[in-house]
Design an enzyme around this catalytic site. Sequence first.
Site, PDB file in Angstrom:
ATOM      1  N   ASN A  42       0.880  -1.188   0.000  1.00 52.75           N
ATOM      2  CA  ASN A  42       0.000   0.000   0.000  1.00 52.75           C
ATOM      3  C   ASN A  42       0.909   1.228   0.000  1.00 52.75           C
ATOM      4  O   ASN A  42       2.093   1.128   0.368  1.00 52.75           O
ATOM      5  CB  ASN A  42      -0.987  -0.035   1.185  1.00 52.75           C
ATOM      6  CG  ASN A  42      -0.313   0.212   2.521  1.00 52.75           C
ATOM      7  OD1 ASN A  42       0.384   1.211   2.713  1.00 52.75           O
ATOM      8  ND2 ASN A  42      -0.491  -0.711   3.466  1.00 52.75           N
ATOM      9  N   ASN A  92      -8.240  -7.919   9.135  1.00 52.37           N
ATOM     10  CA  ASN A  92      -8.248  -8.257   7.703  1.00 52.37           C
ATOM     11  C   ASN A  92      -8.528  -9.701   7.308  1.00 52.37           C
ATOM     12  O   ASN A  92      -8.982  -9.959   6.194  1.00 52.37           O
ATOM     13  CB  ASN A  92      -6.900  -7.873   7.082  1.00 52.37           C
ATOM     14  CG  ASN A  92      -6.592  -6.398   7.245  1.00 52.37           C
ATOM     15  OD1 ASN A  92      -5.438  -6.002   7.207  1.00 52.37           O
ATOM     16  ND2 ASN A  92      -7.609  -5.571   7.447  1.00 52.37           N
ATOM     17  N   ARG A 167      -8.792  -3.805  -2.313  1.00 52.90           N
ATOM     18  CA  ARG A 167      -8.453  -5.111  -1.747  1.00 52.90           C
ATOM     19  C   ARG A 167      -9.596  -6.115  -1.899  1.00 52.90           C
ATOM     20  O   ARG A 167      -9.366  -7.300  -2.078  1.00 52.90           O
ATOM     21  CB  ARG A 167      -8.122  -4.961  -0.264  1.00 52.90           C
ATOM     22  CG  ARG A 167      -6.919  -4.069   0.016  1.00 52.90           C
ATOM     23  CD  ARG A 167      -5.652  -4.724  -0.473  1.00 52.90           C
ATOM     24  NE  ARG A 167      -4.457  -3.965  -0.171  1.00 52.90           N
ATOM     25  CZ  ARG A 167      -3.767  -4.050   0.962  1.00 52.90           C
ATOM     26  NH1 ARG A 167      -4.171  -4.855   1.912  1.00 52.90           N
ATOM     27  NH2 ARG A 167      -2.675  -3.344   1.134  1.00 52.90           N
ATOM     28  N   HIS A 196      -8.593   0.552   2.143  1.00 51.97           N
ATOM     29  CA  HIS A 196      -9.565  -0.262   2.886  1.00 51.97           C
ATOM     30  C   HIS A 196     -10.663   0.677   3.372  1.00 51.97           C
ATOM     31  O   HIS A 196     -10.372   1.822   3.734  1.00 51.97           O
ATOM     32  CB  HIS A 196      -8.935  -0.867   4.154  1.00 51.97           C
ATOM     33  CG  HIS A 196      -8.281  -2.190   3.993  1.00 51.97           C
ATOM     34  ND1 HIS A 196      -7.165  -2.538   4.728  1.00 51.97           N
ATOM     35  CD2 HIS A 196      -8.596  -3.275   3.242  1.00 51.97           C
ATOM     36  CE1 HIS A 196      -6.811  -3.769   4.411  1.00 51.97           C
ATOM     37  NE2 HIS A 196      -7.653  -4.248   3.510  1.00 51.97           N
ATOM     38  N   ASP A 198     -11.944   0.765   6.206  1.00 44.96           N
ATOM     39  CA  ASP A 198     -11.667   1.229   7.569  1.00 44.96           C
ATOM     40  C   ASP A 198     -10.619   2.336   7.639  1.00 44.96           C
ATOM     41  O   ASP A 198     -10.307   2.833   8.716  1.00 44.96           O
ATOM     42  CB  ASP A 198     -11.305   0.056   8.495  1.00 44.96           C
ATOM     43  CG  ASP A 198      -9.923  -0.534   8.231  1.00 44.96           C
ATOM     44  OD1 ASP A 198      -9.158   0.009   7.417  1.00 44.96           O
ATOM     45  OD2 ASP A 198      -9.601  -1.565   8.863  1.00 44.96           O
ATOM     46  N   CYS A 292      -7.584  -1.367  12.544  1.00 45.37           N
ATOM     47  CA  CYS A 292      -7.150  -2.614  11.884  1.00 45.37           C
ATOM     48  C   CYS A 292      -6.277  -3.497  12.752  1.00 45.37           C
ATOM     49  O   CYS A 292      -5.986  -4.626  12.371  1.00 45.37           O
ATOM     50  CB  CYS A 292      -6.530  -2.346  10.532  1.00 45.37           C
ATOM     51  SG  CYS A 292      -5.455  -0.976  10.403  1.00 45.37           S
TER      52      CYS A 292
HETATM   53  N1  ARG Z   1       0.358  -3.469   5.701  1.00 44.13           N
HETATM   54  C1  ARG Z   1      -0.987  -3.926   5.799  1.00 44.13           C
HETATM   55  C2  ARG Z   1      -1.570  -4.172   4.413  1.00 44.13           C
HETATM   56  O1  ARG Z   1      -1.304  -3.406   3.528  1.00 44.13           O
HETATM   57  C3  ARG Z   1      -1.817  -2.948   6.566  1.00 44.13           C
HETATM   58  C4  ARG Z   1      -3.233  -3.400   6.761  1.00 44.13           C
HETATM   59  C5  ARG Z   1      -4.051  -2.411   7.510  1.00 44.13           C
HETATM   60  N2  ARG Z   1      -5.329  -2.905   7.711  1.00 44.13           N
HETATM   61  C6  ARG Z   1      -6.483  -2.216   7.576  1.00 44.13           C
HETATM   62  N3  ARG Z   1      -7.581  -2.837   7.860  1.00 44.13           N
HETATM   63  N4  ARG Z   1      -6.509  -1.002   7.128  1.00 44.13           N
HETATM   64  O2  ARG Z   1      -2.297  -5.097   4.179  1.00 44.13           O
END
Ligand code: ARG
Length: 298
Positions: A42, A92, A167, A196, A198, A292
Amino acid sequence: MADIITSKETLAQAIEKASVMPAPRDVLMANPKYFSVDYVINPHMEGNIGKVNKKKALWQWEVIRDKFRLLGLRVHEMEGVPGFPDMVFTANQSLPFIDQKGQKHALMSIMHSEQRKEEVPYFEQWYRRHGYNVHYLDAAKIPGFEGMGDAIWHHRKQILWGGYGYRSSQLAYETVSEAFEVPIVMLELVHPAFYHLDTCFCVLNEKSVLIYPPAFTNDGLDLIHAAFPTVIEAPEKEAQELFACNACCPDGKNVIIQKGCHEVNKALKQNGFAFHEVDTGEFLKSGGSVFCMKLMLW
Ligand code: ARG
């Protein structure tokens, strides 16, 4: 039949009609023993490979865990696993649900990136040990679904907000709606830094939500405004750099949020919420904050 809501006319009625869902009392967290930024999946991770201070990350994680405990929630701690630096983001890997008979269910995610796919079985094992019915998506048809990162329950109601675009695929929500027999309000995500749901949408209580508007389409914003009389808008800096909308309001009153979100905190206070600042600086390097790092369940 899947019940997918795309118009504001049907939304208010659906919320009205939706069955009550009990407040989650339990929280699942995974300790950050092996947390680091080892790859870039990300935009927030760019330039941060190898930059995590592990000691600091552990303190920050413990403070958040203790905040949940102070608010009266029961925290389940899962062990981190070597080779899975993002496992700490427990929102996640699955979507938990409790039905009207009080039976507990979990839908297992299909992680979008190769690096995270094998985190999911650890969560599946946890659910099996805790008496959940485990459900799956068809990996041959659905390219991705990242659990509560994108699928967020309405406050105490059996109605789900479903983010898609980066995602999670739109297709996944048909299965979710059929498996759990709940209506889903779809929200397309259009800003890559808010990959995301969230990261840009935080349900505070039945009447209030905290959002970052540029992450949504106009249709999406219309749906959000039709459902919540109070829409608090985070300014760009607080939303993008401090992940203000990745806050967590477990009880409809107390908001746990990354420190320094002054504008958002002012608005929260004006609307009768109490805010609790925490430092998630090490986790922001990976594109995550309070919401998260936990999974609310029953
Ligand atoms: N580095 C993780 C990813 O890119 C961070 C996930 C953060 N999770 C969230 N629900 N925003 O998957």
